[in-house]
Design a protein around this motif. Sequence first.
Motif, PDB file in Angstrom:
ATOM      1  N   ASP A 185      37.281  39.567  50.842  1.00 26.03           N
ATOM      2  CA  ASP A 185      36.279  39.030  49.835  1.00 26.03           C
ATOM      3  C   ASP A 185      36.469  38.776  48.572  1.00 26.03           C
ATOM      4  OD1 ASP A 185      34.029  37.673  48.944  1.00 26.03           O
ATOM      5  OD2 ASP A 185      32.591  39.379  49.030  1.00 26.03           O
ATOM      6  N   ALA A 186      37.381  37.603  48.169  1.00 21.46           N
ATOM      7  CA  ALA A 186      37.932  37.637  46.923  1.00 21.46           C
ATOM      8  C   ALA A 186      38.285  36.295  46.467  1.00 21.46           C
ATOM      9  CB  ALA A 186      39.122  38.523  46.557  1.00 21.46           C
ATOM     10  N   GLN A 187      38.519  35.980  45.278  1.00 23.26           N
ATOM     11  CA  GLN A 187      39.034  34.382  44.877  1.00 23.26           C
ATOM     12  C   GLN A 187      40.282  34.371  44.191  1.00 23.26           C
ATOM     13  OE1 GLN A 187      37.058  31.594  45.721  1.00 23.26           O
ATOM     14  NE2 GLN A 187      35.886  33.294  46.710  1.00 23.26           N
ATOM     15  N   PRO A 188      41.240  33.585  44.714  1.00 22.53           N
ATOM     16  CA  PRO A 188      42.571  33.817  44.161  1.00 22.53           C
ATOM     17  C   PRO A 188      42.648  33.569  42.625  1.00 22.53           C
ATOM     18  CG  PRO A 188      42.419  32.009  45.944  1.00 22.53           C
ATOM     19  CD  PRO A 188      40.994  32.543  45.571  1.00 22.53           C
ATOM     20  N   ALA A 189      41.651  33.169  41.786  1.00 26.74           N
ATOM     21  CA  ALA A 189      41.831  32.923  40.360  1.00 26.74           C
ATOM     22  C   ALA A 189      41.372  34.267  39.759  1.00 26.74           C
ATOM     23  CB  ALA A 189      40.560  31.827  39.865  1.00 26.74           C
ATOM     24  N   GLU A 190      40.957  35.169  40.501  1.00 21.92           N
ATOM     25  CA  GLU A 190      40.575  36.594  40.099  1.00 21.92           C
ATOM     26  C   GLU A 190      41.842  37.495  39.815  1.00 21.92           C
ATOM     27  OE1 GLU A 190      36.224  36.924  42.040  1.00 21.92           O
ATOM     28  OE2 GLU A 190      38.049  38.096  43.103  1.00 21.92           O
ATOM     29  N   PHE A 191      43.103  36.942  40.429  1.00 20.46           N
ATOM     30  CA  PHE A 191      44.408  37.798  40.373  1.00 20.46           C
ATOM     31  C   PHE A 191      45.441  37.419  39.347  1.00 20.46           C
ATOM     32  CE2 PHE A 191      42.210  38.307  44.556  1.00 20.46           C
ATOM     33  CZ  PHE A 191      42.528  39.593  44.977  1.00 20.46           C
ATOM     34  N   ARG A 192      46.091  38.347  38.718  1.00 22.46           N
ATOM     35  CA  ARG A 192      47.183  38.090  37.983  1.00 22.46           C
ATOM     36  C   ARG A 192      48.529  38.570  38.666  1.00 22.46           C
ATOM     37  NH1 ARG A 192      44.873  41.263  32.577  1.00 22.46           N
ATOM     38  NH2 ARG A 192      46.681  40.067  31.448  1.00 22.46           N
ATOM     39  N   ARG A 193      49.415  37.645  38.189  1.00 20.33           N
ATOM     40  CA  ARG A 193      50.820  37.746  38.994  1.00 20.33           C
ATOM     41  C   ARG A 193      51.914  38.779  38.282  1.00 20.33           C
ATOM     42  NH1 ARG A 193      55.687  34.579  39.842  1.00 20.33           N
ATOM     43  NH2 ARG A 193      55.037  33.247  38.240  1.00 20.33           N
ATOM     44  N   TYR A 194      52.547  39.666  38.826  1.00 21.63           N
ATOM     45  CA  TYR A 194      53.603  40.459  38.177  1.00 21.63           C
ATOM     46  C   TYR A 194      54.989  40.209  39.109  1.00 21.63           C
ATOM     47  CZ  TYR A 194      49.573  42.459  36.050  1.00 21.63           C
ATOM     48  OH  TYR A 194      48.253  42.532  35.451  1.00 21.63           O
ATOM     49  N   GLY A 195      56.039  40.100  38.427  1.00 24.12           N
ATOM     50  CA  GLY A 195      57.122  39.860  39.099  1.00 24.12           C
ATOM     51  C   GLY A 195      58.778  40.460  38.118  1.00 24.12           C
ATOM     52  N   SER A 196      59.584  40.124  38.651  1.00 27.69           N
ATOM     53  CA  SER A 196      60.806  40.691  38.097  1.00 27.69           C
ATOM     54  C   SER A 196      61.227  39.856  36.810  1.00 27.69           C
ATOM     55  CB  SER A 196      62.052  40.632  38.789  1.00 27.69           C
ATOM     56  OG  SER A 196      63.237  41.077  38.293  1.00 27.69           O
ATOM     57  N   ALA A 197      61.588  40.318  35.530  1.00 22.91           N
ATOM     58  CA  ALA A 197      62.226  39.486  34.533  1.00 22.91           C
ATOM     59  C   ALA A 197      63.665  39.216  34.738  1.00 22.91           C
ATOM     60  CB  ALA A 197      62.174  40.760  33.200  1.00 22.91           C
ATOM     61  N   ARG A 198      64.360  40.010  35.829  1.00 22.84           N
ATOM     62  CA  ARG A 198      65.489  39.739  36.206  1.00 22.84           C
ATOM     63  C   ARG A 198      66.804  40.267  35.048  1.00 22.84           C
ATOM     64  NH1 ARG A 198      63.986  33.768  38.571  1.00 22.84           N
ATOM     65  NH2 ARG A 198      62.993  34.425  40.380  1.00 22.84           N
TER      66      ARG A 198
END
Length: 217
Positions: A185-198
């Motif tokens: 039970d969640a909405q996509p807009a509630e999330f933040r994304r993290y990834g590699s700076a490479r």
Amino acid sequence: MLHAQAREPTGMQWRITDPDGRHAIACGLDAALDVTIDGHAGYYCAGMNQKASVTINGMVGVGVAENMMSGRVHVRGNASQSAGATAHGGLLIIDGDASARCGISMKGVDIVVGGSVGHMSAFMGQAGRLLVCGDAGEALGDSLYEARIYVRGSVASLGADCIEKPMRDQHLRDVAELIAAAGVDAQPAEFRRYGSARRLYHVAVDDAAIVTGDSHA
């Protein structure tokens, strides 16, 4: 008995009762079995899974779904350390919290955690997606490669080479797909994304000089 189903299946649905925290339950399955475990499981439950759907109505110890290749593992409770470690594919759902190093060295698996994850989660994550509906502990995504991390709550700190990145349309679709697959039970807009700076993809000349001890560099 479960392992024999890969050669000559005699039944597709199995229920394990009173596991009493035993280790390595339902490991190495290689058929489209539907396995339910009623109670708490110990270390490495549903490890090396291929094709099977395993539901644990309880807690699990270290290394649930470790090195999973495909299929689905659903923990209706909390998970200990290294959940989904080195897994190449499939979907791991943890309704509660996961301890340290959730998704360590993940290589293509999708992991959805309904609660929070401990420190060093997604450490050296190479591919796949980790969706955390709660908070993330310290050093999230340390030494990350191309795995995608989405967190709804707070992040204690980011690990080496892990940065926050903007949520674009494709990432909102990513999150929506994981939410639907896990029934969260969640909405996509509630999330933040993290990834590699490479930044760790390449060895800098100065770093090479330190490694070789070349005083003339």
